[in-house]
Design a protein around this motif. Sequence first.
Motif, PDB file in Angstrom:
ATOM      1  N   ASP A  17       0.875  -1.178   0.000  1.00 43.98           N
ATOM      2  CA  ASP A  17       0.000   0.000   0.000  1.00 43.98           C
ATOM      3  C   ASP A  17       0.907   1.222   0.000  1.00 43.98           C
ATOM      4  O   ASP A  17       1.726   1.398   0.910  1.00 43.98           O
ATOM      5  CB  ASP A  17      -0.856  -0.049   1.280  1.00 43.98           C
ATOM      6  CG  ASP A  17      -1.746   1.161   1.436  1.00 43.98           C
ATOM      7  OD1 ASP A  17      -1.694   2.085   0.593  1.00 43.98           O
ATOM      8  OD2 ASP A  17      -2.498   1.189   2.436  1.00 43.98           O
ATOM      9  N   ASN A  31      -6.925  12.484 -10.922  1.00 44.67           N
ATOM     10  CA  ASN A  31      -7.622  12.813 -12.178  1.00 44.67           C
ATOM     11  C   ASN A  31      -7.518  14.320 -12.403  1.00 44.67           C
ATOM     12  O   ASN A  31      -7.084  15.055 -11.514  1.00 44.67           O
ATOM     13  CB  ASN A  31      -9.077  12.335 -12.147  1.00 44.67           C
ATOM     14  CG  ASN A  31      -9.830  12.907 -10.968  1.00 44.67           C
ATOM     15  OD1 ASN A  31      -9.893  14.109 -10.788  1.00 44.67           O
ATOM     16  ND2 ASN A  31     -10.383  12.038 -10.124  1.00 44.67           N
ATOM     17  N   GLY A  38     -11.419   7.054  -6.440  1.00 44.73           N
ATOM     18  CA  GLY A  38     -11.231   5.725  -5.843  1.00 44.73           C
ATOM     19  C   GLY A  38      -9.795   5.279  -5.955  1.00 44.73           C
ATOM     20  O   GLY A  38      -8.888   6.104  -6.091  1.00 44.73           O
ATOM     21  N   VAL A  40      -6.033   4.260  -5.713  1.00 48.46           N
ATOM     22  CA  VAL A  40      -4.928   4.786  -4.916  1.00 48.46           C
ATOM     23  C   VAL A  40      -5.238   6.223  -4.465  1.00 48.46           C
ATOM     24  O   VAL A  40      -4.846   6.635  -3.364  1.00 48.46           O
ATOM     25  CB  VAL A  40      -3.600   4.642  -5.693  1.00 48.46           C
ATOM     26  CG1 VAL A  40      -3.493   5.574  -6.849  1.00 48.46           C
ATOM     27  CG2 VAL A  40      -2.420   4.764  -4.776  1.00 48.46           C
ATOM     28  N   ASP A  41      -5.967   6.960  -5.284  1.00 48.16           N
ATOM     29  CA  ASP A  41      -6.364   8.337  -4.945  1.00 48.16           C
ATOM     30  C   ASP A  41      -7.201   8.334  -3.654  1.00 48.16           C
ATOM     31  O   ASP A  41      -6.952   9.125  -2.726  1.00 48.16           O
ATOM     32  CB  ASP A  41      -7.183   8.890  -6.128  1.00 48.16           C
ATOM     33  CG  ASP A  41      -7.297  10.401  -6.135  1.00 48.16           C
ATOM     34  OD1 ASP A  41      -6.752  11.048  -5.236  1.00 48.16           O
ATOM     35  OD2 ASP A  41      -7.951  10.928  -7.064  1.00 48.16           O
ATOM     36  N   SER A 127      -2.360   4.961 -13.980  1.00 47.31           N
ATOM     37  CA  SER A 127      -3.261   4.667 -15.129  1.00 47.31           C
ATOM     38  C   SER A 127      -3.624   3.196 -15.307  1.00 47.31           C
ATOM     39  O   SER A 127      -4.423   2.876 -16.194  1.00 47.31           O
ATOM     40  CB  SER A 127      -2.687   5.181 -16.476  1.00 47.31           C
ATOM     41  OG  SER A 127      -2.838   6.561 -16.591  1.00 47.31           O
ATOM     42  N   THR A 128      -3.054   2.291 -14.503  1.00 48.21           N
ATOM     43  CA  THR A 128      -3.280   0.857 -14.774  1.00 48.21           C
ATOM     44  C   THR A 128      -4.494   0.275 -14.056  1.00 48.21           C
ATOM     45  O   THR A 128      -4.759  -0.917 -14.168  1.00 48.21           O
ATOM     46  CB  THR A 128      -2.040   0.012 -14.407  1.00 48.21           C
ATOM     47  OG1 THR A 128      -1.871   0.025 -12.987  1.00 48.21           O
ATOM     48  CG2 THR A 128      -0.788   0.531 -15.086  1.00 48.21           C
ATOM     49  N   GLY A 129      -5.221   1.113 -13.323  1.00 50.30           N
ATOM     50  CA  GLY A 129      -6.436   0.648 -12.637  1.00 50.30           C
ATOM     51  C   GLY A 129      -7.657   1.096 -13.420  1.00 50.30           C
ATOM     52  O   GLY A 129      -7.905   0.639 -14.543  1.00 50.30           O
ATOM     53  N   VAL A 130      -8.387   2.045 -12.837  1.00 50.96           N
ATOM     54  CA  VAL A 130      -9.608   2.573 -13.464  1.00 50.96           C
ATOM     55  C   VAL A 130      -9.337   3.074 -14.882  1.00 50.96           C
ATOM     56  O   VAL A 130     -10.193   2.937 -15.773  1.00 50.96           O
ATOM     57  CB  VAL A 130     -10.162   3.738 -12.601  1.00 50.96           C
ATOM     58  CG1 VAL A 130     -11.316   4.444 -13.284  1.00 50.96           C
ATOM     59  CG2 VAL A 130     -10.604   3.226 -11.240  1.00 50.96           C
TER      60      VAL A 130
END
Length: 183
Positions: A17, A31, A38, A40-41, A127-130
């Motif tokens: 984490d 963003n 949501g 990591v943000d 960028s690799t999540g949502v």
Amino acid sequence: MPEIVVGAGRIRLVQGDIVQAKTDAIVNAANASLAGGGGVDGAIHRAAGPELYELTRPFGGCATGSAVITGAGRIPLPTRFIVHAVGPRYSTARDAECAALLRSAHEVSLRLCEEKAVESVAFPAISTGVYGFPIARAAPIALQAAMEHLKAGERSVKRVVFVLFTPADLQVFSEALASLGQG
Ligand code: AR6
């Protein structure tokens, strides 16, 4: 724990984490509105407390491919800064443009760290999540940006840590680091 020496610095990969990173700066995958979200943000904002919104509000947002730097709110020392980097939403049709934007989000983040004399910084897999950037495509872009920054010499940043959320993501970054290290 995968680690390589680059110039006077080093790049290390860990799983975990990012809020627990214990680096001078932590990079957030934000963003363009910098209004939280949501992934990591969300985790960083929860740990830093509502004051983090007060710190980002004056910027009024951030362009994709860029970043802003603020204090770390309630996240304890040694973390003194949060870099809010805005990666692209991935689209196959615009792959090259997305790659350039992801690279510049890392480059600007590292430049902002230099301005604050940061020695150690932790990045998530931006960028690799949502935002859907395939992690196997994103990993070499992120790692190369860090390597080139460290190679340039006379840098305050000496340690770049990529904190990957899952063992599978750590594996992808490890393989990318191994092939770049050989190149
Ligand atoms: N520590 C480290 N990595 C994490 C953590 C954590 N605590 N939580 C998630 N990840 P994402 P994006 C990983 O979706 O794709 C937000 O809503 C996650 O597994 O957080 O850049 C923003 O507000 C993935 O590998 O960010 C934006 O709207 C990586 O962090 C949007 O999501 C990035 O996933 C940005 O999307």
